[in-house]
Write a protein that holds these residues in place. Sequence first.
Motif: not given
Length: 224
Positions: A108, A112, A114, A134, A140
């Motif tokens: 995460f 990054d 989702d 999402v 998230k």
Amino acid sequence: MFNKVIISEDFDSINLAVIEVLKECKIHEVEYTKYCDDALLKIKRALLDETPYDLLLTDLSFIEDHRVDTLTLKSGEDLIAAVRAIQPDIKIIVYSIEDKSYRIKSLFENHDIDGYVMKGRNSVPELKNALTLVYNSDQKYLSPTITHVLQDKTVNEIDNYDLELLKYLSIGVAQDQMESQFKMLNISPNSKSSIEKRINKLKTYFKANNTIHLIAISKDLGLI
């Protein structure tokens, strides 16, 4: 809902189950691969054709086979990093049995992603929820059983130097050999006293009784 999805998963049974979920969500353009390298090639091809994928759905671990020596990408994490570099805006959901806090948090924070869906008894409804959330928002998704992961501050103070120390300890490099190892690799600080202090700090931080216990705790957390 997403229009074009690619799945990277090496088990046919799981692929079929995931494809069925995607169909139920009215996603009809779905491709899947058993190798991360093949997934990356398809994503590159789609970008060249100006028909990019909306979503990458990937596992993290892949069983090694006869192609292992020819593969560039060995894991789902390698694939995610490579895809983010060429298509930063693609949505990425990880679908895995991996439950190590550090590794999930890293996905995460550093890549990054989702969403993260745990494979298990409730994975089908969770995957549906993840797809909906999402797609419809910037939020998230994290499986309910591991929601504590993003709030876990246990490993926040661990840096790359600590990870290198733990890695070499775990593969059998003795503490008194670490100085020469780090000097050879140009890792600093590399003095014997600095290394000893950092290992003692890690033992205290993780409440480890000894180096073996420290390595075991580190593996449980997914640090190594």
